[in-house]
Design a protein around this motif. Structure first.
Motif, mmCIF file in Angstrom:
data_model
loop_
_atom_site.group_PDB
_atom_site.id
_atom_site.type_symbol
_atom_site.label_atom_id
_atom_site.label_comp_id
_atom_site.label_asym_id
_atom_site.label_seq_id
_atom_site.Cartn_x
_atom_site.Cartn_y
_atom_site.Cartn_z
ATOM 1 N N PRO A 32 0.810 -1.230 0.000
ATOM 2 C CA PRO A 32 0.000 0.000 0.000
ATOM 3 C C PRO A 32 0.840 1.276 0.000
ATOM 4 C CG PRO A 32 -0.960 -1.596 1.490
ATOM 5 C CD PRO A 32 0.370 -2.155 1.069
ATOM 6 N N THR A 33 1.951 1.279 0.745
ATOM 7 C CA THR A 33 2.785 2.489 0.762
ATOM 8 C C THR A 33 3.500 2.667 -0.576
ATOM 9 O OG1 THR A 33 4.794 1.416 1.640
ATOM 10 C CG2 THR A 33 3.168 2.190 3.230
ATOM 11 N N ILE A 34 3.912 1.568 -1.185
ATOM 12 C CA ILE A 34 4.554 1.640 -2.502
ATOM 13 C C ILE A 34 3.565 2.162 -3.537
ATOM 14 C CG2 ILE A 34 5.566 0.261 -4.369
ATOM 15 C CD1 ILE A 34 6.654 -1.600 -2.125
ATOM 16 N N ASP A 35 2.333 1.664 -3.477
ATOM 17 C CA ASP A 35 1.298 2.117 -4.411
ATOM 18 C C ASP A 35 0.992 3.600 -4.218
ATOM 19 O OD1 ASP A 35 1.101 -0.417 -5.454
ATOM 20 O OD2 ASP A 35 -0.654 -0.983 -4.264
ATOM 21 N N ARG A 36 0.983 4.044 -2.961
ATOM 22 C CA ARG A 36 0.668 5.441 -2.684
ATOM 23 C C ARG A 36 1.751 6.367 -3.243
ATOM 24 N NH1 ARG A 36 -0.706 4.717 2.068
ATOM 25 N NH2 ARG A 36 1.231 5.127 3.189
ATOM 26 N N VAL A 37 3.007 6.001 -3.034
ATOM 27 C CA VAL A 37 4.112 6.836 -3.515
ATOM 28 C C VAL A 37 4.175 6.829 -5.044
ATOM 29 C CG1 VAL A 37 6.610 7.144 -3.517
ATOM 30 C CG2 VAL A 37 5.446 6.499 -1.406
ATOM 31 N N SER A 38 4.076 5.643 -5.637
ATOM 32 C CA SER A 38 4.137 5.561 -7.102
ATOM 33 C C SER A 38 2.925 6.241 -7.733
ATOM 34 C CB SER A 38 4.217 4.099 -7.555
ATOM 35 O OG SER A 38 3.080 3.362 -7.147
ATOM 36 N N GLY A 39 1.768 6.142 -7.076
ATOM 37 C CA GLY A 39 0.567 6.795 -7.592
ATOM 38 C C GLY A 39 0.715 8.307 -7.620
ATOM 39 N N PHE A 40 1.339 8.855 -6.583
ATOM 40 C CA PHE A 40 1.588 10.297 -6.545
ATOM 41 C C PHE A 40 2.502 10.697 -7.702
ATOM 42 C CE2 PHE A 40 4.037 14.010 -5.356
ATOM 43 C CZ PHE A 40 3.101 14.861 -4.785
ATOM 44 N N ALA A 41 3.548 9.900 -7.912
ATOM 45 C CA ALA A 41 4.493 10.201 -8.991
ATOM 46 C C ALA A 41 3.808 10.173 -10.352
ATOM 47 C CB ALA A 41 5.648 9.201 -8.960
ATOM 48 N N LEU A 42 2.991 9.167 -10.582
ATOM 49 C CA LEU A 42 2.306 9.039 -11.869
ATOM 50 C C LEU A 42 1.295 10.166 -12.079
ATOM 51 C CD1 LEU A 42 1.799 5.192 -11.734
ATOM 52 C CD2 LEU A 42 3.158 6.398 -13.452
ATOM 53 N N LYS A 43 0.693 10.618 -11.001
ATOM 54 C CA LYS A 43 -0.274 11.711 -11.093
ATOM 55 C C LYS A 43 0.409 13.014 -11.471
ATOM 56 C CE LYS A 43 -3.875 14.074 -8.408
ATOM 57 N NZ LYS A 43 -4.573 14.133 -7.094
ATOM 58 N N HIS A 44 1.698 13.125 -11.105
ATOM 59 C CA HIS A 44 2.441 14.362 -11.363
ATOM 60 C C HIS A 44 3.608 14.093 -12.315
ATOM 61 C CE1 HIS A 44 0.149 16.469 -8.263
ATOM 62 N NE2 HIS A 44 0.322 15.405 -7.496
ATOM 63 N N THR A 45 3.300 13.420 -13.404
ATOM 64 C CA THR A 45 4.321 13.079 -14.394
ATOM 65 C C THR A 45 5.024 14.320 -14.944
ATOM 66 O OG1 THR A 45 3.184 11.043 -15.040
ATOM 67 C CG2 THR A 45 4.702 11.977 -16.642
ATOM 68 N N ALA A 46 4.326 15.433 -14.986
ATOM 69 C CA ALA A 46 4.926 16.670 -15.493
ATOM 70 C C ALA A 46 6.133 17.093 -14.658
ATOM 71 C CB ALA A 46 3.886 17.790 -15.514
ATOM 72 N N MET A 47 6.210 16.598 -13.422
ATOM 73 C CA MET A 47 7.326 16.930 -12.535
ATOM 74 C C MET A 47 8.234 15.725 -12.319
ATOM 75 S SD MET A 47 5.160 19.084 -9.718
ATOM 76 C CE MET A 47 3.879 20.237 -10.236
ATOM 77 N N ALA A 48 8.254 14.829 -13.275
ATOM 78 C CA ALA A 48 9.002 13.581 -13.132
ATOM 79 C C ALA A 48 10.472 13.812 -12.792
ATOM 80 C CB ALA A 48 8.882 12.752 -14.410
ATOM 81 N N ASP A 49 11.098 14.786 -13.426
ATOM 82 C CA ASP A 49 12.511 15.070 -13.151
ATOM 83 C C ASP A 49 12.734 15.409 -11.680
ATOM 84 O OD1 ASP A 49 14.050 14.718 -15.521
ATOM 85 O OD2 ASP A 49 13.079 16.467 -16.384
ATOM 86 N N ASP A 50 11.881 16.264 -11.142
ATOM 87 C CA ASP A 50 12.009 16.662 -9.741
ATOM 88 C C ASP A 50 11.787 15.480 -8.804
ATOM 89 O OD1 ASP A 50 12.383 19.646 -9.812
ATOM 90 O OD2 ASP A 50 10.521 19.527 -10.944
ATOM 91 N N LEU A 51 10.802 14.657 -9.116
ATOM 92 C CA LEU A 51 10.483 13.527 -8.247
ATOM 93 C C LEU A 51 11.578 12.461 -8.292
ATOM 94 C CD1 LEU A 51 6.637 13.188 -8.894
ATOM 95 C CD2 LEU A 51 7.864 14.592 -7.214
ATOM 96 N N LEU A 52 12.171 12.273 -9.460
ATOM 97 C CA LEU A 52 13.290 11.326 -9.559
ATOM 98 C C LEU A 52 14.499 11.827 -8.777
ATOM 99 C CD1 LEU A 52 13.161 10.098 -13.270
ATOM 100 C CD2 LEU A 52 12.744 8.755 -11.201
ATOM 101 N N ASP A 53 14.686 13.138 -8.746
ATOM 102 C CA ASP A 53 15.765 13.708 -7.933
ATOM 103 C C ASP A 53 15.540 13.395 -6.457
ATOM 104 O OD1 ASP A 53 17.129 14.750 -10.064
ATOM 105 O OD2 ASP A 53 16.309 16.781 -9.869
ATOM 106 N N CYS A 54 14.283 13.443 -6.028
ATOM 107 C CA CYS A 54 13.949 13.111 -4.636
ATOM 108 C C CYS A 54 14.317 11.665 -4.324
ATOM 109 C CB CYS A 54 12.457 13.328 -4.383
ATOM 110 S SG CYS A 54 11.933 15.051 -4.336
ATOM 111 N N ILE A 55 14.009 10.772 -5.260
ATOM 112 C CA ILE A 55 14.327 9.357 -5.064
ATOM 113 C C ILE A 55 15.839 9.162 -4.988
ATOM 114 C CG2 ILE A 55 14.255 7.073 -6.150
ATOM 115 C CD1 ILE A 55 11.496 7.774 -7.230
ATOM 116 N N ALA A 56 16.571 9.839 -5.868
ATOM 117 C CA ALA A 56 18.033 9.721 -5.879
ATOM 118 C C ALA A 56 18.634 10.246 -4.576
ATOM 119 C CB ALA A 56 18.606 10.481 -7.072
ATOM 120 N N ASP A 57 18.117 11.367 -4.086
ATOM 121 C CA ASP A 57 18.612 11.934 -2.826
ATOM 122 C C ASP A 57 18.356 10.976 -1.667
ATOM 123 O OD1 ASP A 57 19.413 14.195 -4.155
ATOM 124 O OD2 ASP A 57 17.654 15.391 -3.605
#
Length: 224
Positions: free
Chosen positions: A25-50
């Motif tokens: 459920p937590t994985i789905d929630r985080v990935s769902g947020f990312a998919l909802k905000h695909t326009a900010m994919a670069d920023d969100l991937l930076d968060c994952i890398a950090d």
């Protein structure tokens, strides 16, 4: 409703990553947020890398599960946005999840399953998959006390792995939207091979996980 700005998105996403566990459920929630905000994919991937840089090795696996969930969901919708961005650093990401340490070894079996899923669904091109296969090589392992994980964390991971395995079996037959039925047949025809070393390796990994579960179950039984 106003569009969320990048700063707010990074802040919310970062908080979600701070509370991420291996539970689906937590994985789905985080990935769902990312998919909802695909326009900010670069920023969100930076968060994952950090976050990947800051975490101890065993829980880095949960971040890879998030990346996997994003890739699989975007693949279903035939969207290449996330795959095109993720593939730039996917080898480095997997390397960070399975360093050659006890903690990295504990992540290898699950990472191998994730990579196998990417190969089956043709998420990345052949060149990237060859690099990932080489990275995994003949490594094996599993969650043990030597990996720095507490006994209760090991048991929790095993339970989460079981749930994920159920979801994985359900996902095996899902194909990209709009795919011509013959394409699936052609894919299996082209990718199926004779029984080889890779098959033996997968059997070995599954057997190691089974033996590990038996040993831990015995430990729990004796402690009761």
């Amino acid at each position: 409703m106003d569009e969320m700005d990048p700063f707010e998105a990074r802040l919310l996403f970062g908080n979600m990553l701070d509370n991420l566990t291996g539970a689906q459920p937590t994985i789905d929630r985080v990935s769902g947020f990312a998919l909802k905000h695909t326009a900010m994919a670069d920023d969100l991937l930076d968060c994952i890398a950090d976050k990947l840089d800051k975490l101890q090795v065993p829980p880095r696996l949960n971040l890879l599960f998030v990346v996997d969930a994003i890739l699989i969901s975007s693949n279903r919708s035939s969207s290449q946005t996330w795959a095109d961005l993720i593939k730039k650093n996917i080898v480095a990401t997997v390397t960070a999840v399975i360093p050659e340490t006890p903690g990295g070894d504990s992540n290898v079996p699950q990472v191998r399953k994730v990579v196998s899923g990417w190969k089956r669904k043709s998420v990345f091109d052949k060149g990237i998959m060859e690099k990932l296969d080489k990275l995994l090589g003949k490594r094996s392992g599993g969650a043990t006390s030597e990996s720095g994980m507490r006994h209760e964390d090991i048991l929790k991971r095993i339970e989460e792995d079981r749930e994920r395995h159920k979801r994985h079996k359900e996902d095996v037959w899902i194909r990209p939207a709009g795919e011509v039925p013959e394409n699936e047949l052609e894919l299996y025809w082209e990718t199926a091979s004779d029984f080889n070393d890779a098959d033996w390796q997968e059997i070995t990994v599954e057997n190691e996980e089974y033996q590990q579960e038996r040993q831990l179950a015995e430990i729990v039984r004796r402690s009761m």
